[in-house]
Design a protein around this motif. Structure first.
Motif, PDB file in Angstrom:
ATOM      1  N   LEU A 135     -10.305 -89.483  53.937  1.00  0.00           N
ATOM      2  CA  LEU A 135     -10.906 -88.202  53.554  1.00  0.00           C
ATOM      3  C   LEU A 135     -12.213 -88.414  52.788  1.00  0.00           C
ATOM      4  N   LEU A 136     -12.267 -89.463  51.978  1.00  0.00           N
ATOM      5  CA  LEU A 136     -13.508 -89.769  51.258  1.00  0.00           C
ATOM      6  C   LEU A 136     -14.606 -90.203  52.223  1.00  0.00           C
ATOM      7  N   GLU A 137     -14.235 -90.930  53.267  1.00  0.00           N
ATOM      8  CA  GLU A 137     -15.229 -91.314  54.277  1.00  0.00           C
ATOM      9  C   GLU A 137     -15.775 -90.080  54.995  1.00  0.00           C
ATOM     10  N   LEU A 138     -14.918 -89.122  55.274  1.00  0.00           N
ATOM     11  CA  LEU A 138     -15.383 -87.867  55.875  1.00  0.00           C
ATOM     12  C   LEU A 138     -16.291 -87.113  54.905  1.00  0.00           C
ATOM     13  N   ALA A 139     -15.933 -87.121  53.626  1.00  0.00           N
ATOM     14  CA  ALA A 139     -16.774 -86.472  52.619  1.00  0.00           C
ATOM     15  C   ALA A 139     -18.129 -87.171  52.519  1.00  0.00           C
ATOM     16  N   LEU A 140     -18.143 -88.476  52.697  1.00  0.00           N
ATOM     17  CA  LEU A 140     -19.396 -89.230  52.700  1.00  0.00           C
ATOM     18  C   LEU A 140     -20.300 -88.741  53.828  1.00  0.00           C
ATOM     19  N   LEU A 141     -19.742 -88.604  55.010  1.00  0.00           N
ATOM     20  CA  LEU A 141     -20.534 -88.092  56.141  1.00  0.00           C
ATOM     21  C   LEU A 141     -20.999 -86.664  55.876  1.00  0.00           C
ATOM     22  N   GLY A 142     -20.105 -85.863  55.318  1.00  0.00           N
ATOM     23  CA  GLY A 142     -20.466 -84.488  54.994  1.00  0.00           C
ATOM     24  C   GLY A 142     -21.568 -84.398  53.959  1.00  0.00           C
ATOM     25  N   SER A 143     -21.549 -85.288  52.976  1.00  0.00           N
ATOM     26  CA  SER A 143     -22.592 -85.258  51.948  1.00  0.00           C
ATOM     27  C   SER A 143     -23.955 -85.604  52.537  1.00  0.00           C
ATOM     28  N   ALA A 144     -23.983 -86.547  53.482  1.00  0.00           N
ATOM     29  CA  ALA A 144     -25.260 -86.898  54.121  1.00  0.00           C
ATOM     30  C   ALA A 144     -25.787 -85.716  54.932  1.00  0.00           C
ATOM     31  N   GLY A 145     -24.908 -85.054  55.657  1.00  0.00           N
ATOM     32  CA  GLY A 145     -25.329 -83.890  56.432  1.00  0.00           C
ATOM     33  C   GLY A 145     -25.755 -82.732  55.552  1.00  0.00           C
ATOM     34  N   TYR A 146     -25.004 -82.489  54.499  1.00  0.00           N
ATOM     35  CA  TYR A 146     -25.341 -81.398  53.592  1.00  0.00           C
ATOM     36  C   TYR A 146     -26.726 -81.600  52.986  1.00  0.00           C
ATOM     37  N   TRP A 147     -26.987 -82.832  52.544  1.00  0.00           N
ATOM     38  CA  TRP A 147     -28.301 -83.133  51.989  1.00  0.00           C
ATOM     39  C   TRP A 147     -29.401 -82.837  53.003  1.00  0.00           C
ATOM     40  N   GLY A 148     -29.208 -83.263  54.230  1.00  0.00           N
ATOM     41  CA  GLY A 148     -30.228 -83.049  55.253  1.00  0.00           C
ATOM     42  C   GLY A 148     -30.496 -81.580  55.513  1.00  0.00           C
ATOM     43  N   PHE A 149     -29.439 -80.782  55.537  1.00  0.00           N
ATOM     44  CA  PHE A 149     -29.609 -79.364  55.819  1.00  0.00           C
ATOM     45  C   PHE A 149     -30.154 -78.585  54.632  1.00  0.00           C
ATOM     46  N   THR A 150     -30.142 -79.188  53.433  1.00  0.00           N
ATOM     47  CA  THR A 150     -30.671 -78.482  52.260  1.00  0.00           C
ATOM     48  C   THR A 150     -32.079 -78.932  51.888  1.00  0.00           C
ATOM     49  N   LEU A 151     -32.694 -79.773  52.700  1.00  0.00           N
ATOM     50  CA  LEU A 151     -34.061 -80.202  52.420  1.00  0.00           C
ATOM     51  C   LEU A 151     -35.010 -79.009  52.420  1.00  0.00           C
ATOM     52  N   ASP A 152     -36.044 -79.124  51.619  1.00  0.00           N
ATOM     53  CA  ASP A 152     -37.063 -78.081  51.568  1.00  0.00           C
ATOM     54  C   ASP A 152     -38.096 -78.393  52.652  1.00  0.00           C
ATOM     55  N   ALA A 153     -37.706 -78.092  53.880  1.00  0.00           N
ATOM     56  CA  ALA A 153     -38.561 -78.379  55.037  1.00  0.00           C
ATOM     57  C   ALA A 153     -38.255 -77.334  56.102  1.00  0.00           C
ATOM     58  N   GLY A 154     -38.998 -77.402  57.167  1.00  0.00           N
ATOM     59  CA  GLY A 154     -38.765 -76.463  58.261  1.00  0.00           C
ATOM     60  C   GLY A 154     -37.426 -76.715  58.933  1.00  0.00           C
ATOM     61  N   TRP A 155     -36.976 -75.709  59.665  1.00  0.00           N
ATOM     62  CA  TRP A 155     -35.679 -75.786  60.323  1.00  0.00           C
ATOM     63  C   TRP A 155     -35.553 -77.001  61.256  1.00  0.00           C
ATOM     64  N   PRO A 156     -36.551 -77.349  62.061  1.00  0.00           N
ATOM     65  CA  PRO A 156     -36.396 -78.524  62.934  1.00  0.00           C
ATOM     66  C   PRO A 156     -36.165 -79.819  62.148  1.00  0.00           C
ATOM     67  N   VAL A 157     -36.851 -79.965  61.011  1.00  0.00           N
ATOM     68  CA  VAL A 157     -36.680 -81.171  60.197  1.00  0.00           C
ATOM     69  C   VAL A 157     -35.286 -81.186  59.582  1.00  0.00           C
ATOM     70  N   ARG A 158     -34.858 -80.045  59.046  1.00  0.00           N
ATOM     71  CA  ARG A 158     -33.517 -79.970  58.458  1.00  0.00           C
ATOM     72  C   ARG A 158     -32.451 -80.259  59.500  1.00  0.00           C
ATOM     73  N   LEU A 159     -32.633 -79.754  60.712  1.00  0.00           N
ATOM     74  CA  LEU A 159     -31.667 -80.007  61.779  1.00  0.00           C
ATOM     75  C   LEU A 159     -31.635 -81.493  62.133  1.00  0.00           C
ATOM     76  N   LEU A 160     -32.803 -82.091  62.283  1.00  0.00           N
ATOM     77  CA  LEU A 160     -32.882 -83.505  62.625  1.00  0.00           C
ATOM     78  C   LEU A 160     -32.262 -84.383  61.540  1.00  0.00           C
ATOM     79  N   VAL A 161     -32.619 -84.129  60.287  1.00  0.00           N
ATOM     80  CA  VAL A 161     -32.097 -84.944  59.191  1.00  0.00           C
ATOM     81  C   VAL A 161     -30.630 -84.623  58.921  1.00  0.00           C
ATOM     82  N   GLY A 162     -30.262 -83.350  59.024  1.00  0.00           N
ATOM     83  CA  GLY A 162     -28.879 -82.954  58.782  1.00  0.00           C
ATOM     84  C   GLY A 162     -27.909 -83.554  59.784  1.00  0.00           C
ATOM     85  N   LEU A 163     -28.354 -83.770  60.987  1.00  0.00           N
ATOM     86  CA  LEU A 163     -27.510 -84.424  61.993  1.00  0.00           C
ATOM     87  C   LEU A 163     -27.735 -85.932  62.021  1.00  0.00           C
ATOM     88  N   GLY A 164     -28.954 -86.358  61.714  1.00  0.00           N
ATOM     89  CA  GLY A 164     -29.288 -87.778  61.791  1.00  0.00           C
ATOM     90  C   GLY A 164     -28.747 -88.604  60.642  1.00  0.00           C
TER      91      GLY A 164
END
Length: 111
Positions: free
Chosen positions: A11-40
């Motif tokens: 469960l912690l490993e899943l939370a690790l992946l979730g934290s990386a995605g959450y960070w990417g989607f909360t970046l102060d950038a345009g939607w394409p960048v947030r999508l790319l980083v949030g998934l990447g």
């Protein structure tokens, strides 16, 4: 007890992946960048984990090196949560991983 500890680390490993995605989607950038980083970002973490840390890792590392890669992954996840404005959950992620990893090591379970 070992099964519970293994379940928690999963469960912690899943939370690790979730934290990386959450960070990417909360970046102060345009939607394409947030999508790319949030998934990447979770993809990068998953690839590193699969190559070096999983039970069937493609690259077999000695235990201290494997522990170092795992710690680096979780510290990165905690840092990303902190950068997204959630420092307490970031610290909790790292602390829970360290406690669970210590308990697994004391039971003699390699992971």
């Amino acid at each position: 007890m070992t099964a519970l500890l293994l379940g928690v680390i999963f469960l912690l490993e899943l939370a690790l992946l979730g934290s990386a995605g959450y960070w990417g989607f909360t970046l102060d950038a345009g939607w394409p960048v947030r999508l790319l980083v949030g998934l990447g970002a979770p993809l990068v973490v998953a690839v590193v984990w699969g190559l070096f840390c999983s039970p069937r890792a493609a690259v077999a590392l000695p235990d201290p090196a494997k522990l170092a890669v795992q710690a680096a992954c979780f510290l990165t996840g905690g840092l990303l949560l902190a950068l997204a404005g959630h420092a307490v959950p970031g610290v909790a992620l790292v602390a829970l991983w360290a406690a669970d990893k210590t308990a697994l090591t004391l039971t003699g379970t390699p992971i």
